[in-house]
Design a protein around this motif. Structure first.
Motif, short mmCIF file in Angstrom:
data_model
loop_
_atom_site.label_atom_id
_atom_site.label_comp_id
_atom_site.label_asym_id
_atom_site.label_seq_id
_atom_site.Cartn_x
_atom_site.Cartn_y
_atom_site.Cartn_z
N GLY A 1 83.60 -8.43 10.92
CA GLY A 1 83.83 -8.14 12.33
C GLY A 1 84.45 -9.29 13.10
N ASN A 2 85.22 -10.14 12.44
CA ASN A 2 85.77 -11.33 13.09
C ASN A 2 86.83 -10.98 14.13
OD1 ASN A 2 86.48 -14.11 13.50
ND2 ASN A 2 88.25 -13.77 12.20
N THR A 3 86.84 -11.72 15.25
CA THR A 3 87.89 -11.58 16.27
C THR A 3 88.50 -12.93 16.64
OG1 THR A 3 86.26 -11.73 18.06
CG2 THR A 3 86.86 -9.51 17.28
N SER A 4 88.15 -13.99 15.90
CA SER A 4 88.61 -15.34 16.24
C SER A 4 89.75 -15.76 15.33
CB SER A 4 87.46 -16.34 16.12
OG SER A 4 87.91 -17.64 16.38
N GLY A 5 90.69 -16.51 15.89
CA GLY A 5 91.83 -16.99 15.12
C GLY A 5 91.49 -18.07 14.12
N THR A 6 90.38 -18.78 14.33
CA THR A 6 89.96 -19.84 13.41
C THR A 6 88.49 -19.70 13.10
OG1 THR A 6 91.62 -21.37 14.28
CG2 THR A 6 89.80 -22.33 13.06
N VAL A 7 88.17 -19.70 11.83
CA VAL A 7 86.78 -19.62 11.38
C VAL A 7 86.51 -20.78 10.43
CG1 VAL A 7 85.06 -18.28 10.12
CG2 VAL A 7 86.67 -17.12 11.63
N THR A 8 85.42 -21.49 10.63
CA THR A 8 85.03 -22.61 9.79
C THR A 8 83.81 -22.22 8.96
OG1 THR A 8 85.86 -24.19 11.41
CG2 THR A 8 84.32 -25.03 9.77
N VAL A 9 83.89 -22.44 7.65
CA VAL A 9 82.79 -22.15 6.74
C VAL A 9 82.27 -23.46 6.16
CG1 VAL A 9 82.09 -20.96 4.62
CG2 VAL A 9 83.78 -19.90 6.15
N PRO A 10 81.08 -23.92 6.54
CA PRO A 10 80.53 -25.14 5.96
C PRO A 10 80.21 -24.93 4.48
CG PRO A 10 79.41 -24.55 8.01
CD PRO A 10 80.22 -23.37 7.60
N THR A 11 80.50 -25.95 3.67
CA THR A 11 80.28 -25.82 2.22
C THR A 11 79.66 -27.10 1.65
OG1 THR A 11 82.51 -26.62 1.77
CG2 THR A 11 82.22 -24.24 1.97
N PRO A 12 78.56 -27.58 2.16
CA PRO A 12 78.01 -28.87 1.71
C PRO A 12 77.58 -28.83 0.25
CG PRO A 12 76.41 -27.68 3.05
CD PRO A 12 77.69 -26.92 3.14
N GLY A 13 77.90 -29.89 -0.45
CA GLY A 13 77.38 -30.06 -1.81
C GLY A 13 78.16 -29.37 -2.90
N VAL A 14 79.28 -28.70 -2.59
CA VAL A 14 80.06 -28.01 -3.61
C VAL A 14 81.25 -28.87 -4.01
CG1 VAL A 14 81.37 -25.94 -4.19
CG2 VAL A 14 79.38 -25.76 -2.69
N THR A 15 81.35 -29.18 -5.29
CA THR A 15 82.51 -29.89 -5.83
C THR A 15 83.42 -28.86 -6.48
OG1 THR A 15 81.29 -31.94 -6.18
CG2 THR A 15 83.29 -31.63 -7.47
N ALA A 16 84.68 -28.80 -6.05
CA ALA A 16 85.56 -27.71 -6.46
C ALA A 16 86.98 -28.18 -6.67
CB ALA A 16 85.52 -26.60 -5.41
N ASP A 17 87.73 -27.35 -7.43
CA ASP A 17 89.15 -27.62 -7.62
C ASP A 17 90.03 -26.44 -7.21
OD1 ASP A 17 88.58 -25.83 -9.65
OD2 ASP A 17 89.17 -27.16 -11.28
N GLN A 18 89.40 -25.36 -6.69
CA GLN A 18 90.16 -24.21 -6.19
C GLN A 18 89.38 -23.55 -5.06
OE1 GLN A 18 91.88 -21.43 -9.23
NE2 GLN A 18 90.78 -22.72 -10.71
N VAL A 19 90.11 -22.83 -4.21
CA VAL A 19 89.50 -21.98 -3.19
C VAL A 19 90.12 -20.60 -3.31
CG1 VAL A 19 91.19 -22.56 -1.39
CG2 VAL A 19 88.91 -21.79 -0.73
N ARG A 20 89.31 -19.57 -3.04
CA ARG A 20 89.82 -18.20 -3.09
C ARG A 20 89.39 -17.47 -1.81
NH1 ARG A 20 88.88 -15.26 -8.56
NH2 ARG A 20 86.69 -15.07 -7.87
N LEU A 21 90.37 -16.87 -1.16
CA LEU A 21 90.14 -16.10 0.06
C LEU A 21 90.38 -14.63 -0.27
CD1 LEU A 21 89.79 -16.02 3.22
CD2 LEU A 21 92.27 -16.24 3.36
N VAL A 22 89.36 -13.78 -0.04
CA VAL A 22 89.45 -12.36 -0.36
C VAL A 22 89.22 -11.57 0.92
CG1 VAL A 22 88.57 -10.46 -1.75
CG2 VAL A 22 88.57 -12.78 -2.68
N ALA A 23 90.24 -10.83 1.36
CA ALA A 23 90.13 -10.04 2.59
C ALA A 23 89.76 -8.61 2.23
CB ALA A 23 91.45 -10.07 3.35
N THR A 24 88.55 -8.19 2.57
CA THR A 24 88.10 -6.82 2.30
C THR A 24 88.49 -5.87 3.42
OG1 THR A 24 85.94 -7.47 3.18
CG2 THR A 24 86.21 -7.52 0.79
N ASP A 25 88.74 -6.41 4.62
CA ASP A 25 89.31 -5.63 5.73
C ASP A 25 90.31 -6.56 6.40
OD1 ASP A 25 90.01 -4.04 7.82
OD2 ASP A 25 87.99 -3.79 8.64
N PRO A 26 91.60 -6.45 6.06
CA PRO A 26 92.58 -7.46 6.50
C PRO A 26 92.68 -7.63 8.01
CG PRO A 26 93.48 -6.10 4.74
CD PRO A 26 92.19 -5.46 5.16
N SER A 27 92.64 -6.54 8.79
CA SER A 27 92.79 -6.68 10.24
C SER A 27 92.39 -5.39 10.92
CB SER A 27 94.24 -7.03 10.61
OG SER A 27 95.07 -5.89 10.44
#
Length: 634
Positions: free
Chosen positions: A590-616
């Protein structure tokens, strides 16, 4: 009707499903969306969910007011005629919900005004009865003034121009303030061109009587023009008045930065030393009136050296200082690059210092005509904008300079992201209540295109510890297209996704591929847009070496949309690829904001994946992503 501090008014609108702004720094622990996880008092910034006209780009105006937990922001909005604009006023209530209304013409439609870029922005003030006053699109024209018929109601502003004195006089650069008793004030430049005079004028709205009157023609000189800069009201009720001079009739390079104080208790005027002044004050006043005097060879007839725009920082009932742009002259007499200066009255003389030295910004960069200043809780701040050009593209960064009660060295930090196009700003400080000392900022940005402006609302508290700061060159490195600028730099302490290897499930066109989401640009011309038949748009970004991740920021939408909130990613998940495999770190619905921040403490990673289940929520149901940032833990 009694006079009192302006009261907050309940705002009737549906609350935003998610009010999430830009996280302004890398996070090290969990934090709410839109808030840097450096602590509960960190800065927040959000984009307003309304279309903004590109003409919304002046630097000398007061488009912002904050009253009892309600923030009011006035802005130019696109009109049906591309050469014109409407003026809208938005209000954000204490519950976080926004409402908006346009200024109404006599027939009830939204009034429109001719575009005059750099001049035609609105100034507003909410008086002690909650009435909203708006002065709009006034560039050497008679009064264009609107007033709300219902206190606090941004949908009820109607034309009340006939209520002001001095009808028929062309007015320019309205600057507003609310008096300690709740009366409203406006300072303008009035044109008397037949006498080669454009003078400074101050007017007051008496809330008890419901009428306007002229306080004074406070500054005037034959062959001279006043440029109003700022009005601030101290806790003792005195008005601090700031202006500069130019030779008649007009021009960009001004002189003689000037300051005076008006006391409504006895209708008197004084200079910084407390000496009585007679009005109108002349360009030759000098002394404690002029914080930036002429230098050798300078006069009203020269271009450089020059003053260009200035703002007041008032601490309680005392002037903390004046922040202003100043340029020395080149050999040919034209202005050099503009420094940001700070002038203080030390009790016997004005003392001037350089806050931002343009030579420290790096090649091809300069400050621009957008400033503001605040002072509270012993901390003085100067806000400025730095601009550079990279590959023919104008890029800008808002900069915050701060120092504590002991004075000393200024500390610097960026505010928000590097933007394409001009940025302008205004700031107000909340003086009472639980948020006392917090600065509320209005930041407008103009991109390429006829109607692609944006508007941001930011809050910068004065709690949570002093600003650590960085060298100014590091803060504005992104303006020059170098490593270090926001949205970030590749590497262990910046934006890991910037310039990464991208895999996208689809693209609407060849110029909307996934690489646009990691190029560091936040513009409509540089977005990943998925194909219309892609039911679950997916974007994956990989970088060379695994690193600890503090947070992931997703910037999405279409800034030129009629309804920008409908174009952002609505439902999506964010995943990081760790040694054990893919880990979901955030899910948004139900997002309506142009910018969303997701905190991810403690995760060491080499890739990110964004999956839109309802694009707009828009009719063309596609994913529109300006940028995905993966901010490394510092």
């Amino acid at each position: 009707m009694g006079r009192r501090t302006a009261r907050g008014v309940a705002l009737a609108s549906a609350a935003l499903a998610l009010v999430a702004g830009t996280s302004l720094a890398g996070a090290a622990s969990a934090a709410p969306a839109g808030v840097s996880a450096q602590g509960k008092h960190a800065e927040t910034i959000e984009q307003l969910p309304y279309p903004v006209d590109r003409s919304n780009n002046a630097g000398w105006w007061t488009p912002l007011d904050v009253v009892d937990g309600v923030t009011y922001m006035a802005f130019d909005s696109p009109a049906a005629d591309a050469a014109r604009h409407e003026v809208h006023v938005a209000a954000k209530g204490a519950d976080g919900a926004w409402t908006v209304g346009c200024l109404r013409a006599d027939d009830g439609s939204c009034a429109t005004f001719l575009d005059d870029s750099g001049h035609d922005q609105p100034s507003i003030v909410v008086d002690g009865e909650g009435t909203i006053h708006a002065f709009v699109s006034m560039h050497h024209v008679p009064w264009q003034y609107y007033r709300s018929t219902t206190p606090g109601d941004v949908t009820s502003l109607v034309d009340a121009s006939a209520d002001l004195p001095d009808q028929g006089v062309p007015m320019t650069y309205p600057v507003t303030a609310r008096g300690a008793d709740g009366d409203a004030y406006v300072m303008v430049r009035g044109g008397r061109d037949e006498a080669t005079v454009r003078d400074g004028r101050l007017y007051r709205f008496d809330t008890a009587a419901g009428t306007w009157s002229r306080v004074a023609v406070f500054a005037s000189g034959t062959g001279a023009s006043v440029y109003p800069d700022d009005l601030e009201v101290g806790t003792d009720g005195r008005l601090h008045v700031l202006w500069e001079w130019h030779r008649w009739a007009a021009g960009p390079y001004r002189h003689l930065g000037s300051y005076a104080v008006y006391d409504p208790k006895d209708d008197s005027w004084h200079d910084a030393a407390g000496n009585a002044l007679s009005t109108p004050i002349a360009p030759s006043a000098g002394g404690a009136v002029v914080y930036q005097p002429f230098t050798d060879g300078e006069s009203l007839q020269t271009d450089g050296p020059t003053v260009q725009t200035a703002k007041l920082a008032v601490h309680g009932d005392t002037l903390a200082g004046v922040v202003y742009r100043y340029a020395a002259a080149k050999a040919g007499g034209t202005p050099d690059r503009f420094d940001v200066r700070f002038a203080q009255w030390d009790g016997s003389a004005w003392q001037r210092e350089t806050v931002i030295d343009a030579d420290d910004l790096g090649a091809g960069t300069d400050t621009v005509a957008a400033l503001d200043a605040t002072s509270a809780a012993g901390t003085t701040r100067a806000y400025a904008v730095v601009q550079g050009t990279v590959d023919g593209q104008v890029r800008t960064q808002v900069v915050r300079a701060e120092r504590g009660p002991a004075g000393g060295q200024w500390r610097f930090a960026g505010l928000g992201d590097v933007q394409v196009g001009q940025q302008r700003l205004a700031a107000r400080t909340i003086r009472t209540g639980p948020s006392s000392g917090t600065d509320v900022l209005y930041v407008s940005a103009a991109e390429s295109g006829p109607t692609s402006g944006t508007l941001f609302h930011a809050r910068v508290p004065r709690t949570g510890g002093p600003l650590v700061g960085s060298p100014i060159a590091d803060v504005v490195a992104g303006v020059r297209g170098e490593d270090g600028g926001d949205p970030g730099t590749p590497g262990p302490t910046g934006n890991l996704a910037l310039g990464g290897t991208v895999t996208a499930s689809s693209a609407l066109r060849a110029d909307t591929g996934g690489d646009k989401a990691v190029d560091g640009l936040l513009t409509d011309a540089s977005r990943w847009i998925s194909a219309a038949d892609d039911a679950t748009p997916t974007l994956t970004v990989a970088w060379d070496d695994a690193a600890p991740v503090a947070s992931v920021r997703v910037h999405s939408g279409y800034r030129a949309a009629v309804d920008p909130a409908s174009a952002v990613l609505r439902d999506f998940t964010v995943e990081l690829h760790a040694a054990s495999g893919w880990v979901e770190v955030g899910s948004v619905t139900g997002n309506t904001s142009g910018t969303v921040t997701v905190p991810t403490p403690g995760v060491t990673a080499d890739q990110v994946r964004l999956v839109a289940t309802d694009p707009s929520a828009s009719e063309t149901d596609v994913a529109r992503v300006f940028e995905i940032e993966v901010l490394a833990a510092g």
